[in-house]
Design an enzyme around this catalytic site. Sequence first.
Site, short mmCIF file in Angstrom:
data_model
loop_
_atom_site.label_atom_id
_atom_site.label_comp_id
_atom_site.label_asym_id
_atom_site.label_seq_id
_atom_site.Cartn_x
_atom_site.Cartn_y
_atom_site.Cartn_z
N SER A 28 -17.81 -24.50 -8.80
CA SER A 28 -16.99 -23.80 -7.82
C SER A 28 -15.68 -24.55 -7.58
O SER A 28 -15.63 -25.78 -7.70
CB SER A 28 -17.78 -23.74 -6.50
OG SER A 28 -16.93 -23.40 -5.43
N TYR A 60 -23.51 -27.80 0.57
CA TYR A 60 -23.42 -26.87 -0.57
C TYR A 60 -22.41 -27.39 -1.60
O TYR A 60 -22.71 -27.50 -2.79
CB TYR A 60 -23.01 -25.46 -0.11
CG TYR A 60 -22.56 -24.57 -1.25
CD1 TYR A 60 -23.49 -24.04 -2.15
CD2 TYR A 60 -21.20 -24.30 -1.48
CE1 TYR A 60 -23.08 -23.27 -3.22
CE2 TYR A 60 -20.79 -23.52 -2.54
CZ TYR A 60 -21.74 -23.01 -3.41
OH TYR A 60 -21.33 -22.24 -4.48
N LYS A 75 -22.67 -28.99 -5.78
CA LYS A 75 -21.90 -28.65 -6.99
C LYS A 75 -21.30 -29.91 -7.62
O LYS A 75 -21.34 -30.08 -8.84
CB LYS A 75 -20.78 -27.64 -6.66
CG LYS A 75 -21.29 -26.27 -6.23
CD LYS A 75 -22.10 -25.58 -7.31
CE LYS A 75 -22.66 -24.24 -6.87
NZ LYS A 75 -23.69 -23.71 -7.77
P1 NAD Z 1 -26.51 -14.91 -5.25
O1 NAD Z 1 -27.20 -15.50 -4.06
O2 NAD Z 1 -26.15 -13.48 -5.22
O3 NAD Z 1 -27.38 -15.17 -6.57
C1 NAD Z 1 -28.17 -16.32 -6.73
C2 NAD Z 1 -29.51 -15.88 -7.30
O4 NAD Z 1 -30.31 -17.04 -7.51
C3 NAD Z 1 -30.28 -14.95 -6.37
O5 NAD Z 1 -30.78 -13.85 -7.10
C4 NAD Z 1 -31.42 -15.83 -5.83
O6 NAD Z 1 -32.58 -15.07 -5.54
C5 NAD Z 1 -31.61 -16.78 -7.01
N1 NAD Z 1 -32.19 -18.08 -6.65
C6 NAD Z 1 -31.77 -18.95 -5.68
N2 NAD Z 1 -32.55 -20.05 -5.69
C7 NAD Z 1 -33.48 -19.87 -6.68
C8 NAD Z 1 -34.56 -20.64 -7.18
N3 NAD Z 1 -34.88 -21.82 -6.64
N4 NAD Z 1 -35.28 -20.15 -8.21
C9 NAD Z 1 -35.00 -18.94 -8.76
N5 NAD Z 1 -34.00 -18.16 -8.32
C10 NAD Z 1 -33.23 -18.62 -7.30
O7 NAD Z 1 -25.22 -15.83 -5.52
P2 NAD Z 1 -23.97 -15.56 -6.48
O8 NAD Z 1 -22.79 -15.27 -5.63
O9 NAD Z 1 -24.33 -14.66 -7.58
O10 NAD Z 1 -23.76 -17.04 -7.05
C11 NAD Z 1 -24.27 -17.44 -8.31
C12 NAD Z 1 -23.89 -18.88 -8.56
O11 NAD Z 1 -22.47 -19.00 -8.52
C13 NAD Z 1 -24.43 -19.86 -7.55
O12 NAD Z 1 -24.77 -21.06 -8.22
C14 NAD Z 1 -23.26 -20.09 -6.63
O13 NAD Z 1 -23.32 -21.32 -5.99
C15 NAD Z 1 -22.10 -20.01 -7.61
N6 NAD Z 1 -20.82 -19.66 -7.01
C16 NAD Z 1 -20.70 -18.51 -6.28
C17 NAD Z 1 -19.49 -18.19 -5.70
C18 NAD Z 1 -19.33 -16.95 -4.85
O14 NAD Z 1 -18.37 -16.85 -4.09
N7 NAD Z 1 -20.21 -15.96 -4.94
C19 NAD Z 1 -18.38 -19.05 -5.85
C20 NAD Z 1 -18.54 -20.21 -6.62
C21 NAD Z 1 -19.76 -20.51 -7.21
#
Ligand code: NAD
Length: 338
Positions: free
Chosen positions: A126, A151, A155
């Site tokens: 991120s 959080y 990362k």
């Molecule tokens: P999201 O919460 O929609 O998706 C994450 C998925 O991971 C969910 O389906 C959840 O059920 C699953 N999950 C969480 N912990 C788990 C575990 N222990 N075992 C199995 N499944 C698990 O989030 P997103 O927005 O799709 O983000 C995806 C990734 O991108 C994450 O790592 C997040 O930190 C990163 N990210 C997101 C953003 C954003 O703004 N959305 C920005 C930067 C980085």
Amino acid sequence: MQKIIVTGGCGYIGSHTTVALQNAGYNVVIFDNLANSRIDTLDRIAEITGTRPDFEHVDCTDTNAIQNAFAKNSDAIGVIHFAALKAVGESVQKPIEYYKNNLISLLNILEQMSAFDIKNIVFSSSATVYGTPDTLPVTEQTPLQPATSPYGQTKVMAETIIRDAVAANSNLRAVLLRYFNPIGAHPSGKIGELPNGVPNNLMPYITQVAAGIREKLNIFGNDYETRDGFCIRDYIDVNDLADAHVAAMRYMEQMQNGTAIFNLGTGRGLSVMELVNAFEHATGVKIKYEITSRRPGDVPAIWACADLAKEKLGWVAKTDLSDTMKSAWRWQQNISEK
Ligand code: NAD
Ligand code: UDP
């Protein structure tokens, strides 16, 4: 067909990436515990691509369960690791839960990749790792700053763990993707972001105000030293972001061993007010707002230099902002109907 393991594939970015991978000819197996997503996402993906991805209902922190899931899928050529908890504010309240979930998941994945000789990992990092940058736009060389939340710290730590694992294992290759602000939904309106409760992020808050779920948008501060006083971010369409994962997978197939890092953004900073205006313009729906005080921890301005991703991955963000606004609104209307 080459198989890819997508952890967190039922979530927001993972579901769009699964669509992009399937459309590119990959066979996807999703590992997800559904902590922040729904099982019917698999059907929605099938409606879009014609193929239901394989699914393992598994918690990535569960070492035995993950070992079994890898054993069943040991023919995979790579892993895209999305699974994580991602709410910045919640991570301040529940640091142990965040460190445990995000870091133990990663350690288990790396351990099983090594055990089953799976060589390629793409990791969801991120822009938060840059903190408040001294210079803009940020490049991959911009120094990292101490994270302002547990959080963000997961990362920073995850990037270090992956780099160390790759350095110690000449069979392993990693691509760390630093996302800026993903927004929007699939153009079909069938998959999108499902915020839990009151949204923390700007885009779902805007669409919920538009849908009448929230009365007004609180804009956190108009006294920043930016061109219009509002915070600036690099908002990237989630479908473009998904495409970058396909490009990263292809890149890894011919990459030397090691760790590569790419910023994924548009290269264009937009202020909060500019995003609100873009939404109103694209959808014709007015957004009621109020200016409130600054949100603690907010960075005044950050946007990406994404030239390296263009050069090495052949990837650029291409979706028109007004199409992104329309897809976000279409998705909101679909979920509001339910
Ligand atoms: P999201 O919460 O929609 O998706 C994450 C998925 O991971 C969910 O389906 C959840 O059920 C699953 N999950 C969480 N912990 C788990 C575990 N222990 N075992 C199995 N499944 C698990 O989030 P997103 O927005 O799709 O983000 C995806 C990734 O991108 C994450 O790592 C997040 O930190 C990163 N990210 C997101 C953003 C954003 O703004 N959305 C920005 C930067 C980085
Ligand atoms: N923001 C806002 N009102 C909200 C949510 C967010 O004014 O209800 C602003 C926030 O201050 C920041 C920008 O929108 O400047 C993007 O915030 P978001 O939480 O979506 O992303 P991040 O802070 O992770 O960049």
